[in-house]
Design an enzyme around this catalytic site. Structure first.
Site, PDB file in Angstrom:
ATOM      1  N   THR A 199       0.975  -1.304  -0.148  1.00 39.69           N
ATOM      2  CA  THR A 199       0.114  -0.196   0.177  1.00 39.69           C
ATOM      3  C   THR A 199       0.821   1.341   0.000  1.00 39.69           C
ATOM      4  O   THR A 199       0.368   2.270  -0.363  1.00 39.69           O
ATOM      5  CB  THR A 199      -0.921   0.299   1.099  1.00 39.69           C
ATOM      6  OG1 THR A 199      -0.231   0.298   2.509  1.00 39.69           O
ATOM      7  CG2 THR A 199      -1.750  -1.196   1.084  1.00 39.69           C
ATOM      8  N   LEU A 244      -3.102   4.758  -0.169  1.00 38.90           N
ATOM      9  CA  LEU A 244      -4.453   4.308  -0.315  1.00 38.90           C
ATOM     10  C   LEU A 244      -4.671   2.764  -0.134  1.00 38.90           C
ATOM     11  O   LEU A 244      -4.259   1.989  -0.927  1.00 38.90           O
ATOM     12  CB  LEU A 244      -5.060   4.655  -1.620  1.00 38.90           C
ATOM     13  CG  LEU A 244      -5.616   5.997  -1.831  1.00 38.90           C
ATOM     14  CD1 LEU A 244      -6.156   6.047  -3.366  1.00 38.90           C
ATOM     15  CD2 LEU A 244      -6.541   6.451  -0.927  1.00 38.90           C
ATOM     16  N   HIS A 245      -4.682   2.412   1.235  1.00 40.98           N
ATOM     17  CA  HIS A 245      -4.267   1.113   1.637  1.00 40.98           C
ATOM     18  C   HIS A 245      -5.445   0.179   1.086  1.00 40.98           C
ATOM     19  O   HIS A 245      -5.075  -0.835   0.682  1.00 40.98           O
ATOM     20  CB  HIS A 245      -4.362   0.945   3.104  1.00 40.98           C
ATOM     21  CG  HIS A 245      -3.364   1.708   4.032  1.00 40.98           C
ATOM     22  ND1 HIS A 245      -1.756   1.547   3.705  1.00 40.98           N
ATOM     23  CD2 HIS A 245      -3.566   3.178   4.603  1.00 40.98           C
ATOM     24  CE1 HIS A 245      -1.152   2.487   4.593  1.00 40.98           C
ATOM     25  NE2 HIS A 245      -2.176   3.371   5.072  1.00 40.98           N
ATOM     26  N   ASP A 246      -6.721   0.453   1.751  1.00 40.78           N
ATOM     27  CA  ASP A 246      -7.826  -0.423   1.637  1.00 40.78           C
ATOM     28  C   ASP A 246      -8.368  -0.760  -0.021  1.00 40.78           C
ATOM     29  O   ASP A 246      -8.534  -1.814  -0.362  1.00 40.78           O
ATOM     30  CB  ASP A 246      -9.092  -0.061   2.191  1.00 40.78           C
ATOM     31  CG  ASP A 246      -8.659  -0.053   3.969  1.00 40.78           C
ATOM     32  OD1 ASP A 246      -7.752  -0.964   4.332  1.00 40.78           O
ATOM     33  OD2 ASP A 246      -9.272   0.613   4.578  1.00 40.78           O
TER      34      ASP A 246
END
Length: 320
Positions: A199, A244-246
């Site tokens: 991420t 933007l991890h998710d």
């Protein structure tokens, strides 16, 4: 219609969170995916905020029909740790969205997970946990018969080379409920892990954020959320933008070819004095332990952001 591939059925287990919101929007924008519902957990902020945020995101996307089930309000055996310092006091600070008109779906998120996996064809439902794993672990403990029915678990959590973001050794989602993460990792369900390693290679750029802002209502919300948590990440990591991890989880379901990783053994530390919640990823395969997870290490960031732009644009046009 004939010739159309069948959409992949998923449940998003979430604690929204600005980057959770972008992941949910990406899923709802993508015809290849059928979101069966959202199971909501306490994490980034307490449950009363996360369940409200989840409903606001569904309404923003024009999907007030989507079932949103509130789930566990605390980890399995620890006090809840939250992240208002990153996400703001509501968890979705940035743009002001209207109070949600859609009600919560009746029933606890854990019951929703169990009932859905029992009802749908075995191997046809993918779980996408993008918060602490409390709901998933509780469902697995309460109804072990559902575990072999899961097609895949694609989770955002953990870290190896990047190590920790909430402690020196632990990533937030895993650290909040390490016992739950341990149950999920040991469950035997097919597992794909999106850690900080990947991420942090998907950093927002000013140009991308401004491109979002030039879109409709949904793009503007994404730009506003990104502005909010970018401030924190730039200060912390000294980076150009925010990870933007998710959304990496949803991008993996849509275009796995954008990612590279390895099938390795992943265990969760639940005892360590300094390493509680650490993701012990055997990247170099030195432990002799049996592999249990596809651990993702890299992403084609340009293609990832192009996918987000295209899909959020589609959603904006449809809901415009």
């Amino acid at each position: 219609s004939e010739g159309q591939p069948i959409a992949r059925k998923i449940i998003i287990d979430t604690d929204p969170g600005q980057d959770d919101a972008v992941a949910i929007l990406l899923a709802l924008a993508s015809p290849e995916i059928e979101v069966l519902g959202l199971s909501v957990v306490a994490g980034n902020v307490p449950l009363h905020h996360t369940q409200r945020n989840a409903r606001m995101i569904c309404e923003l996307a024009g999907r007030p029909d989507l079932p949103v089930h509130a789930g566990c309000d605390a980890p399995l055996q620890r006090k809840l740790i939250t992240a208002e310092h990153v996400h703001g006091k509501t968890g979705l600070d940035g743009v002001t969205l209207p109070e949600p008109a859609m009600p919560l779906a009746p029933g606890h998120a854990v019951d929703f997970l169990i009932e859905t996996l029992r009802r749908e064809k075995p191997g046809s439902v993918t779980l996408v946990p993008i918060g602490p794993l409390t709901n998933i672990a509780t469902a697995f403990r309460r109804a072990p018969d559902i575990v072999p029915r899961v097609q895949e678990i694609v989770l955002m959590g953990g870290a190896y080379f990047e190590v920790g973001n909430i402690t020196p050794t632990a990533e937030f989602n895993i650290h909040v409920d390490p016992e739950a993460a341990k149950i999920v990792c040991a469950s035997g369900a097919p597992l794909t892990v999106m850690p900080l390693d990947v991420t942090h290679r998907a950093l927002t750029s000013r140009a991308w954020v401004e491109g979002m802002r030039a879109m409709g209502r949904i793009g503007q919300a994404v730009a506003s959320w990104t502005d909010f948590f970018e401030r924190y990440d730039r200060e912390k990591y000294g980076s150009q933008g925010a990870p933007l991890h998710d959304p990496c989880t949803i991008a993996w379901l849509l275009k796995p070819e954008l990612f590279t990783g390895r099938y390795i053994n992943v265990e969760i530390e639940t005892q360590g004095e300094y390493t509680l919640g650490m993701t012990v990823a055997d990247w170099w395969r030195v432990s002799g332990r049996t592999p249990n997870a596809t651990f993702i290490r890299d992403v084609d960031a340009d293609a990832f952001f192009a996918l987000l732009t295209e899909r959020i644009g589609d959603l904006d046009r449809r809901s415009g």
